[in-house]
Design an enzyme around this catalytic site. Sequence first.
Site, PDB file in Angstrom:
ATOM      1  N   ARG A 151      16.808 -27.796   9.740  1.00  0.00           N
ATOM      2  CA  ARG A 151      15.550 -28.527   9.741  1.00  0.00           C
ATOM      3  C   ARG A 151      14.883 -28.413  11.112  1.00  0.00           C
ATOM      4  NH1 ARG A 151      19.522 -31.852   7.402  1.00  0.00           N
ATOM      5  NH2 ARG A 151      19.197 -32.278   5.163  1.00  0.00           N
ATOM      6  N   LYS A 175      20.989 -35.347   9.209  1.00  0.00           N
ATOM      7  CA  LYS A 175      20.688 -36.671   8.704  1.00  0.00           C
ATOM      8  C   LYS A 175      21.946 -37.523   8.659  1.00  0.00           C
ATOM      9  CE  LYS A 175      16.630 -35.523   5.901  1.00  0.00           C
ATOM     10  NZ  LYS A 175      16.020 -35.578   4.556  1.00  0.00           N
ATOM     11  N   HIS A 242       9.386 -25.623   7.089  1.00  0.00           N
ATOM     12  CA  HIS A 242      10.396 -25.872   6.058  1.00  0.00           C
ATOM     13  C   HIS A 242      10.520 -24.682   5.116  1.00  0.00           C
ATOM     14  CE1 HIS A 242      13.032 -29.193   5.127  1.00  0.00           C
ATOM     15  NE2 HIS A 242      12.846 -29.019   3.832  1.00  0.00           N
ATOM     16  N   ARG A 245      13.384 -22.607   5.952  1.00  0.00           N
ATOM     17  CA  ARG A 245      14.629 -23.191   5.440  1.00  0.00           C
ATOM     18  C   ARG A 245      14.820 -22.794   3.979  1.00  0.00           C
ATOM     19  NH1 ARG A 245      18.251 -27.545   6.205  1.00  0.00           N
ATOM     20  NH2 ARG A 245      18.431 -29.041   4.512  1.00  0.00           N
ATOM     21  N   HIS A 268      22.969 -30.653   2.984  1.00  0.00           N
ATOM     22  CA  HIS A 268      22.588 -31.491   1.853  1.00  0.00           C
ATOM     23  C   HIS A 268      23.750 -32.403   1.475  1.00  0.00           C
ATOM     24  CE1 HIS A 268      19.359 -28.420   0.360  1.00  0.00           C
ATOM     25  NE2 HIS A 268      18.880 -29.249   1.253  1.00  0.00           N
ATOM     26  N   TYR A 277      17.415 -24.088  -5.310  1.00  0.00           N
ATOM     27  CA  TYR A 277      17.309 -22.706  -4.849  1.00  0.00           C
ATOM     28  C   TYR A 277      17.862 -21.718  -5.874  1.00  0.00           C
ATOM     29  CZ  TYR A 277      16.237 -25.048  -0.506  1.00  0.00           C
ATOM     30  OH  TYR A 277      15.645 -25.856   0.430  1.00  0.00           O
TER      31      TYR A 277
END
Length: 296
Positions: A151, A175, A242, A245, A268, A277
Amino acid sequence: MTAAPESTQMLTAIDDFCDYLTLVVGRSEATVRGYRSDLRSLAASIQDLSSFTLSNLRAWLGQAVEEGKTRATLARRTASVKSFSTWAVKNGFIDTDEAARLVSPRVSRDLPKILGQTQAGEFVANAASSTEEEYRRDSAILELLYATGMRVSELCGLDLDDVDRHRRMVRVLGKGNKERMIPFGEAADDAVGQWLDVRCQMAKVDDALFVGVRGKRIDTRQIRRIVDRAAMVSGVDHLSPHSLRHTAATHLLDGGADLRQVQEMLGHSSLQTTQIYTHVSSQRLLDAFRQAHPRA
């Protein structure tokens, strides 16, 4: 629904909730900012926590519909208030989880914009910068974004000692303050090395891997400008950071990478997030078939 005076009790609860999201849950600054914005909008519409009722919450969301807010915005507002409501009950601000019965609108998930492999290679080589030092920095940024799929906020947070060029691995804090290691290839390594050769000419801080024009740690807005300039030179429309990514993830799957490996690389928490994806890869295969096969 008319605006009401903001309740001190309501605002205090919102601040406490946002502190909880930051310090306990480990939500990102952007996520907490979004929750705070939504809840302060609610606080401007209800008098105080005694008015935190299902009918008032529905009226607040209905007002957003009348204002023409998108389904994505409505879904985010619903998620914000449901999370706040559950927390508020546990912490004694309200007696009943009023928002639990709210239904979030379904938001369609569009397939992300990605670059083809040749196109991606050309894109990351098209840093458009005014000085040699900035060109080397921008090239390293583009190469790392594409090589790792990290990110933009994660790239901004990189320190010098996060990059292990001997092993070609970079340590990323994602995150929820979850740390992960991501490999990168020769092209990114070369670009980072060339940037490090001139970094001292721009940097006024000791730790940050990438710095802005003032010598401080680079921020996400500067990264977006770097991507925008490269997109303009490359003739690519509407490409966000993004998108690199998305591109990295799709190219990994196209090349045979395991879905769970891609999940780990992207950071994730849910495999379901990564699975979008696979749809991109399938769509690319379908498009190629329709274009190339004589009986398509």
